[in-house]
Scaffold this active site. Sequence first.
Site, PDB file in Angstrom:
ATOM      1  CG  ASN A  78      33.794  41.232  34.715  1.00 33.84           C
ATOM      2  OD1 ASN A  78      32.679  40.783  34.430  1.00 33.84           O
ATOM      3  ND2 ASN A  78      33.982  42.136  35.677  1.00 33.84           N
ATOM      4  CD  GLU A  87      39.072  44.427  38.244  1.00 29.33           C
ATOM      5  OE1 GLU A  87      39.312  44.157  37.081  1.00 29.33           O
ATOM      6  OE2 GLU A  87      37.918  44.520  38.692  1.00 29.33           O
ATOM      7  N   GLY A 109      37.358  51.084  33.236  1.00 34.28           N
ATOM      8  CA  GLY A 109      36.513  51.668  32.196  1.00 34.28           C
ATOM      9  C   GLY A 109      36.816  53.126  31.896  1.00 34.28           C
ATOM     10  CD  GLU A 116      31.833  47.503  37.192  1.00 28.08           C
ATOM     11  OE1 GLU A 116      31.322  46.461  36.761  1.00 28.08           O
ATOM     12  OE2 GLU A 116      32.750  48.116  36.587  1.00 28.08           O
ATOM     13  CG  HIS A 164      33.847  43.932  39.688  1.00 27.97           C
ATOM     14  ND1 HIS A 164      33.494  45.244  39.494  1.00 27.97           N
ATOM     15  CD2 HIS A 164      34.757  43.631  38.722  1.00 27.97           C
ATOM     16  CE1 HIS A 164      34.164  45.710  38.434  1.00 27.97           C
ATOM     17  NE2 HIS A 164      34.928  44.759  37.948  1.00 27.97           N
ATOM     18  CE  LYS A 218      33.670  45.524  34.143  1.00 26.56           C
ATOM     19  NZ  LYS A 218      34.201  46.844  34.447  1.00 26.56           N
ATOM     20  CB  SER A 226      41.987  51.051  31.288  1.00 23.74           C
ATOM     21  OG  SER A 226      40.794  51.732  31.625  1.00 23.74           O
TER      22      SER A 226
HETATM   23  P1  13P Z   1      37.906  47.605  32.014  1.00 24.08           P
HETATM   24  O1  13P Z   1      38.930  46.652  31.432  1.00 24.08           O
HETATM   25  O2  13P Z   1      36.766  47.862  31.081  1.00 24.08           O
HETATM   26  O3  13P Z   1      38.541  48.835  32.560  1.00 24.08           O
HETATM   27  O4  13P Z   1      37.252  46.826  33.269  1.00 24.08           O
HETATM   28  C1  13P Z   1      38.061  46.241  34.209  1.00 24.08           C
HETATM   29  C2  13P Z   1      37.213  45.429  35.116  1.00 24.08           C
HETATM   30  O5  13P Z   1      36.447  45.964  35.902  1.00 24.08           O
HETATM   31  C3  13P Z   1      37.329  43.968  35.026  1.00 24.08           C
HETATM   32  O6  13P Z   1      36.691  43.338  36.088  1.00 24.08           O
END
Ligand code: 13P
Length: 254
Positions: A9, A167, A173, A97, A95, A11, A212
């Site tokens: 992903n 997640e 992140g 976010e 997601h 982003k 992560s």
């Molecule tokens: P990270 O791997 O950067 O922690 O992000 C995970 C994520 O949100 C994938 O959708």
Amino acid sequence: MRQRLVMGNWKLNGTKETVVSLIKAFAAEANKYDKVEAAICAPAIFIGLVEENAKGSRLAWGSEDVDVNNQGAFTGENSPVQIKEFGCKYAIVGHSERRGYHNESSEYVAKKFKAAQAAGLKPVLCIGESLEEFEAGKTNEVVDAEIKAVIDENGIDAFKNAVIAYEPIWAIGTGKTATPEIAEGVHKHIREYLASFSKEVAEGVQILYGGSCNDKNASELFQQPDIDGGLIGGASLKADKFTKIIEAAAALAK
Ligand code: 13P
């Protein structure tokens, strides 16, 4: 037997140049294996470029979100039908976010799930708890409610054509990966919750871990019986890291 799936992903990251070079590297890696699937979800503006460079390879691709509408006066949104036209197989919905920064409720996410499926896309439903909820021991309650909203809108059988990504928000992140034991515990719970509606669905659905996940910890996570792969953020922006994660999944595939 569930196939392992490693999905990136991106982003809100990338340039035309990085999209082309990453997709070429990932497509070459994906072509080496037939027992594991690799996919990239890209910002909508780059999906056409992803299609151009991944077409004909074993690499699948998808969108990071979809709107509930296919067309009309919805400025700035991305139609599931238009996304499908660019060869997408997957669409991430819910997601954290999107839930957090755009106030998307679980009911609204369930409608996006429906719109994606209706357009022929396979929804990747993201679920997961905040740090506060984790510390309060509410993880199972949170993920159950996020799944239940989708079942209420779409029925349990809708998960025959969908992927779930667990997640934990505190792991996204942050470099704080859930331990394989913590992640497996939640994945197992998710499968048991789904089994209370349909054993067949629970057995068949791929449940990815995200937060992560990287080239160093992927193998240990993917060895857990209920973890079928990963949804990878940061590490999917680096050719060497993401290809190593695909390789780790392929090494475990029977
Ligand atoms: P990270 O791997 O950067 O922690 O992000 C995970 C994520 O949100 C994938 O959708």
